[in-house]
Design an enzyme around this catalytic site. Structure first.
Site, PDB file in Angstrom:
ATOM      1  CD  GLU A 219      -2.438  -1.463   2.676  1.00 16.51           C
ATOM      2  OE1 GLU A 219      -2.751  -0.439   3.321  1.00 16.51           O
ATOM      3  OE2 GLU A 219      -2.654  -2.616   3.089  1.00 16.51           O
ATOM      4  CD  GLU A 330      -8.498   1.877   5.396  1.00 16.18           C
ATOM      5  OE1 GLU A 330      -8.490   1.268   6.480  1.00 16.18           O
ATOM      6  OE2 GLU A 330      -7.661   1.655   4.490  1.00 16.18           O
TER       7      GLU A 330
END
Length: 442
Positions: A219, A330
């Site tokens: 990520e 997120e």
């Protein structure tokens, strides 16, 4: 009798004082101090040079061979790669991006610590971990690590799992093929965070395996995380795990894993400047791909900075290829009993508001088995709570495949729906106006 009672009271009071002074969370203070000191010593390597950033960070310039990555047992005889063997073909240069409107051009971006100096060749910049950073964590062992189940699962979208995790997303994704990397240019903002144990981020996920206990993930993106960094600055970050966040992986350089080779960019440091509502827009370009020869996963920042790589041995599924790519935002919602946080995602505004107001990802691409960057096929979108955070995908000649995403959170359904309906009504009225009058004017 009274004297005996008073004596016992004094004993009890003394015991309480001793317990209070010697214990913190069940751990004796002396032991906790020792653990903190030892962990700081492991994380903060001897510096060739140290730079005080205007935001309070200290950036240590550490010799490239002394970075935390080399504490991994498999790294004892590792020879550092200074460059990848192959770069993806067909790289979309951000220098070629044009727009029909001068207001829709993003501006260059840097890091705040650059204002006070740079690291010399042969070193890498590492954000120094402070004692307070460790003390904010739930435990020293979990410092720098995500909790389980933080990845959006558009295929299942199990409401019980969503409620259990507390993590919410607004993403685009591709699946059903073998992927060897991903790229995107990500609009940078500073979303407001309601509680210190919540965060907001925008990133690329490169995923391999199932969503069970063996998930592999790489990520990269930007985040605002008061719990991790002690402030509300927008920061560049990376993360990796090979077992669904259970025992492997960490943020940035807070454990052995990612090998940095670049002396210009500090992972975990503040990004400067950030975009403003109705103001100048800033974005960063990130590319992560698998070197076909060595199998390592490389990360590039912008067009010029090759940051480093994750060695192939860290992973099981990603040692071969990824099975899913996700792009988007997120947040953590820590509010109980059906309440919702007002922590923002992206700019804190809904996708319908468009450029200069909503946050975007543009030029999203994947790397295929021939090491070519190409447009992804069959792009899906997913969000758990569209009344809090939403996503809208589109494409054009200037931005390729792009999407706007984000929102204000604060799950007041009536208020949020009213805001979204107002936006839709505004555009509907504008469309009616143009349809009615433009033919006459023309």
């Amino acid at each position: 009798m009274a004297a005996q009672v008073n004596s016992w009271r004094r004993v009890v009071q003394l015991l309480l004082v001793l317990v209070t002074l010697s214990c913190a969370g069940g751990i004796p203070i002396s032991q906790q101090r020792l653990e903190v000191r030892n962990h700081l010593k492991r994380l903060n390597k001897p510096a060739v040079k140290s730079i005080k950033s205007p935001d309070g960070d200290i950036i240590d310039c550490v010799h490239v061979s002394h970075q935390p990555a080399f504490e991994h047992p498999y790294m004892k005889n590792h020879t550092i790669q200074l460059r990848p063997n192959f770069h993806p073909e067909g790289l979309f240069s951000d220098n070629k991006v044009s727009s029909s409107s001068s207001n829709e051009k993003s501006k260059p971006i840097s890091q705040l610590w650059h204002l006070n100096g740079r690291c010399p060749e042969g070193t890498i910049p590492i954000r120094r971990t402070k004692k307070d950073d460790l003390l904010r964590a739930s435990s020293i062992k979990t410092y720098g690590r995500k909790k389980n189940r933080t990845i959006p699962q558009p295929r299942s979208a199990d409401p019980d799992l969503i409620n259990e995790s507390g993590h919410q997303h607004a993403i685009t994704y591709v699946e059903g093929d073998r992927y060897y990397g991903a790229k995107a240019t990500i609009n940078v903002w500073q979303p407001k965070i309601q509680q210190s144990n919540e965060f907001s981020l925008s990133q690329i996920w490169i995923l391999g395996g199932s969503f069970g206990e063996d998930l592999n993930s790489i990520e990269a993106g930007w985040q605002v995380s008061p719990d991790l960094y002690g402030d509300h600055n927008t920061r560049l970050f990376t993360y990796w795990t090979s077992d669904a966040y259970q025992a492997t992986g960490c943020y940035n350089l807070l454990c052995s894993g990612f090998i940095q080779i670049n002396n210009e960019i500090a992972i975990g440091a503040s990004i400067f400047p950030v975009s403003g509502y109705h103001g100048s827009q800033y974005d960063i370009s990130l590319l992560v791909w698998k070197d076909p020869k060595e199998g390592n996963w490389w990360m590039q920042f912008g067009n010029d900075y090759m940051l480093g790589y994750w060695p192939a041995f860290l992973f099981s599924y990603l040692a071969d290829s990824a099975s899913m790519i996700e792009w988007g935002g997120e947040v953590v919602n820590s509010e109980p009993d059906g309440e919702h946080t007002s922590t923002e995602m992206g700019s804190g505004h809904f996708p319908e508001e468009g450029f200069g107001k909503a946050s975007y990802f543009r030029n999203i691409q994947i790397v295929d088995g021939s090491n070519n960057l190409r447009v992804p096929k069959d792009i899906g979108t997913f969000t758990e709570k569209p009344n809090c955070y939403d996503v809208q995908h589109d494409n054009n000649g200037d931005w390729g495949n792009f999407f706007y995403y984000g929102g204000p959170g604060n799950y007041d359904q009536g208020t949020t729906l009213h805001k979204k309906m107002t936006i839709h009504l505004y555009y509907f009225e504008v469309r009616i106006y143009f349809d009615a009058y433009l033919p006459v004017v023309g």
